[in-house]
Enzyme design. Structure first.
Site, PDB file in Angstrom:
ATOM      1  N   ASN A  77      22.051  28.533  27.216  1.00  0.00           N
ATOM      2  CA  ASN A  77      21.492  27.562  26.264  1.00  0.00           C
ATOM      3  C   ASN A  77      20.558  26.605  26.980  1.00  0.00           C
ATOM      4  O   ASN A  77      20.771  26.305  28.157  1.00  0.00           O
ATOM      5  CB  ASN A  77      22.596  26.675  25.640  1.00  0.00           C
ATOM      6  N   LYS A  93      27.720  27.847  28.445  1.00  0.00           N
ATOM      7  CA  LYS A  93      28.929  28.002  29.260  1.00  0.00           C
ATOM      8  C   LYS A  93      28.831  29.190  30.213  1.00  0.00           C
ATOM      9  O   LYS A  93      29.253  29.097  31.374  1.00  0.00           O
ATOM     10  CB  LYS A  93      30.154  28.131  28.349  1.00  0.00           C
ATOM     11  N   ALA A 122      26.078  30.672  31.522  1.00  0.00           N
ATOM     12  CA  ALA A 122      25.121  30.402  32.602  1.00  0.00           C
ATOM     13  C   ALA A 122      25.648  29.319  33.529  1.00  0.00           C
ATOM     14  O   ALA A 122      25.466  29.392  34.756  1.00  0.00           O
ATOM     15  CB  ALA A 122      23.775  29.998  32.012  1.00  0.00           C
ATOM     16  N   GLU A 173      31.022  31.897  23.631  1.00  0.00           N
ATOM     17  CA  GLU A 173      29.751  31.544  22.972  1.00  0.00           C
ATOM     18  C   GLU A 173      28.920  32.780  22.674  1.00  0.00           C
ATOM     19  O   GLU A 173      27.754  32.662  22.289  1.00  0.00           O
ATOM     20  CB  GLU A 173      28.955  30.554  23.839  1.00  0.00           C
ATOM     21  N   THR A 175      43.374  23.227  31.870  1.00  0.00           N
ATOM     22  CA  THR A 175      42.687  22.078  32.471  1.00  0.00           C
ATOM     23  C   THR A 175      42.957  20.849  31.610  1.00  0.00           C
ATOM     24  O   THR A 175      42.858  20.896  30.387  1.00  0.00           O
ATOM     25  CB  THR A 175      41.177  22.344  32.612  1.00  0.00           C
ATOM     26  N   ALA A 200      30.122  20.379  31.400  1.00  0.00           N
ATOM     27  CA  ALA A 200      30.167  21.479  32.384  1.00  0.00           C
ATOM     28  C   ALA A 200      31.202  21.265  33.486  1.00  0.00           C
ATOM     29  O   ALA A 200      31.228  22.037  34.446  1.00  0.00           O
ATOM     30  CB  ALA A 200      28.786  21.761  33.004  1.00  0.00           C
ATOM     31  N   ALA A 201      32.080  20.272  33.340  1.00  0.00           N
ATOM     32  CA  ALA A 201      33.140  20.106  34.342  1.00  0.00           C
ATOM     33  C   ALA A 201      34.052  21.333  34.343  1.00  0.00           C
ATOM     34  O   ALA A 201      34.419  21.858  35.400  1.00  0.00           O
ATOM     35  CB  ALA A 201      33.941  18.846  34.054  1.00  0.00           C
ATOM     36  N   GLY A 202      34.402  21.801  33.143  1.00  0.00           N
ATOM     37  CA  GLY A 202      35.249  22.994  33.046  1.00  0.00           C
ATOM     38  C   GLY A 202      34.537  24.226  33.598  1.00  0.00           C
ATOM     39  O   GLY A 202      35.147  25.069  34.265  1.00  0.00           O
ATOM     40  N   ASP A 203      33.242  24.332  33.326  1.00  0.00           N
ATOM     41  CA  ASP A 203      32.466  25.476  33.840  1.00  0.00           C
ATOM     42  C   ASP A 203      32.427  25.437  35.369  1.00  0.00           C
ATOM     43  O   ASP A 203      32.524  26.476  36.034  1.00  0.00           O
ATOM     44  CB  ASP A 203      31.035  25.432  33.292  1.00  0.00           C
ATOM     45  N   GLY A 237      24.242  15.831  33.194  1.00  0.00           N
ATOM     46  CA  GLY A 237      23.721  17.158  32.842  1.00  0.00           C
ATOM     47  C   GLY A 237      24.723  18.254  33.141  1.00  0.00           C
ATOM     48  O   GLY A 237      25.740  18.043  33.808  1.00  0.00           O
TER      49      GLY A 237
HETATM   50  O1  RIB Z   1      30.292  23.673  28.753  1.00  0.00           O
HETATM   51  C1  RIB Z   1      29.122  22.929  28.603  1.00  0.00           C
HETATM   52  C2  RIB Z   1      28.105  23.717  27.824  1.00  0.00           C
HETATM   53  O2  RIB Z   1      28.544  23.872  26.514  1.00  0.00           O
HETATM   54  C3  RIB Z   1      26.759  23.059  27.706  1.00  0.00           C
HETATM   55  O3  RIB Z   1      25.922  23.362  28.786  1.00  0.00           O
HETATM   56  C4  RIB Z   1      26.252  23.569  26.382  1.00  0.00           C
HETATM   57  O4  RIB Z   1      25.185  24.446  26.481  1.00  0.00           O
HETATM   58  C5  RIB Z   1      27.442  24.219  25.710  1.00  0.00           C
HETATM   59  O5  RIB Z   1      27.350  25.562  25.752  1.00  0.00           O
END
Ligand code: RIB
Length: 307
Positions: free
Chosen positions: A18, A47, A49, A147, A227, A256-259, A294
């Site tokens: 995204n 998520k 990427a 997603e 988490t 994006a902390a979880g990612d 970000g």
């Molecule tokens: O996990 C965070 C992500 O969730 C964001 O980058 C957004 O694009 C959504 O997909």
């Protein structure tokens, strides 16, 4: 004697890309209210990427399977993958459909609210994954989120099982899962909201997460990692339950902390670290990411953690 970096087997991410349109605001607006925010920024996200980038920055070799549009956001996101050294020839292009977009508000308490237009993410089909199935042969981990369409997620997990490739599912955004997917999952990584939806319990702390994890383990999942944000991570498997507290930090943006956690966890496991050490790597990386704004711009590099 030189110190050798641990050899890392390939990680495969099937998921979303995204462009994040991010506004910082003092608080969430009420219905019908117009609220003036602080500033606006455009960041690469999604998520799938984000998790791919986190793996790459933390030392993983990554292939991403996904879809982008033939538009400015799509070109920019592809350039970003290439710059991170992520194999992108398995990210297809859909003419006539817009690249996925997320609209994100981040408030003064570092919490985010996200709305998504899936765009090309909705065009990732089981057939796309089947075409790339050979990538799963010998891969250290298949990393999935929600997603992209559920049939695609399910097919990817089935193929990974056929090739003996471990499967990590981050069930985000929160939704119910088909029963057939449970036994295909080696690592389920939900947050409190997702664990609550999947179990019917209200998960808010390590005690309630323990109860939720026990329910999830009965479904045939091998490892459950819930988490809990600033309360850390709850690990549950056949060896028992362990709670690892979070590193204390001043968070400014939890997007994006979880990612980032999943990137560290997966990369650590791909390097052969024990589960607890891989979780610690993920936690260290996530604790840095929440101190920055970000999605992808916040994800640290391995060298930053080592120092
Ligand atoms: O996990 C965070 C992500 O969730 C964001 O980058 C957004 O694009 C959504 O997909």
């Amino acid at each position: 004697m030189t110190t050798q970096k641990p050899s890392t087997r390939r990680l495969v991410v099937v998921g979303s890309l995204n462009m994040d349109l991010v506004m910082r605001v003092p608080r969430a607006p009420e219905a019908g209210e117009t609220l003036t925010g602080y500033d606006f920024a455009t960041h690469p996200g999604g998520k799938g990427a984000n998790q791919a980038v986190a793996c790459a920055r933390l030392g993983g070799k990554v292939t991403m399977i996904g879809r982008l549009g033939n538009d400015a956001f799509g070109h920019s996101l592809r350039d970003g993958l290439i710059a991170e050294g992520i194999a992108d020839d398995t990210v297809g292009c859909d003419e006539g459909t817009a690249t996925g977009v997320a609209m994100i508000m981040v408030d003064d308490s570092a919490q985010n609210r996200i709305t998504l237009a899936p765009g090309t993410n909705a065009k990732l089909t089981p057939a796309h994954v089947e075409q790339q199935a050979a990538l799963l042969d010998g891969a250290a981990m298949l990393i999935l989120q929600l997603e992209v369409p559920m049939p695609t997620v399910l097919r990817a997990a089935e193929l990974a099982n056929r090739y003996g490739c471990p499967v990590l599912l981050n069930p985000a955004p929160a939704t119910s899962l088909p029963d057939s997917i449970w036994p295909l999952i080696d690592y389920l990584v939900p947050n409190e909201t997702e664990a609550s939806l999947l179990t019917g319990l209200t998960v808010t702390d390590p005690a309630s997460a323990t109860e939720a994890a026990k329910i999830l383990l009965t479904k045939g999942i091998r490892n459950v990692l819930i988490t809990l944000g600033a309360q850390g991570v709850l690990i549950a498997n056949s060896e028992g339950v362990q709670h690892l507290p979070a590193f204390p930090v001043d968070a400014v943006d939890t997007t994006a902390a979880g990612d980032t956690f999943i990137g560290g966890l997966s990369t650590g496991l791909a390097e052969g670290l024990p589960l607890g050490d891989a979780v610690r790597l993920g936690q260290r990386a996530a604790s840095v990411s929440v101190t920055r704004h970000g999605a992808q711009p916040s994800i640290p590099y391995r060298a930053e953690l080592d120092s």
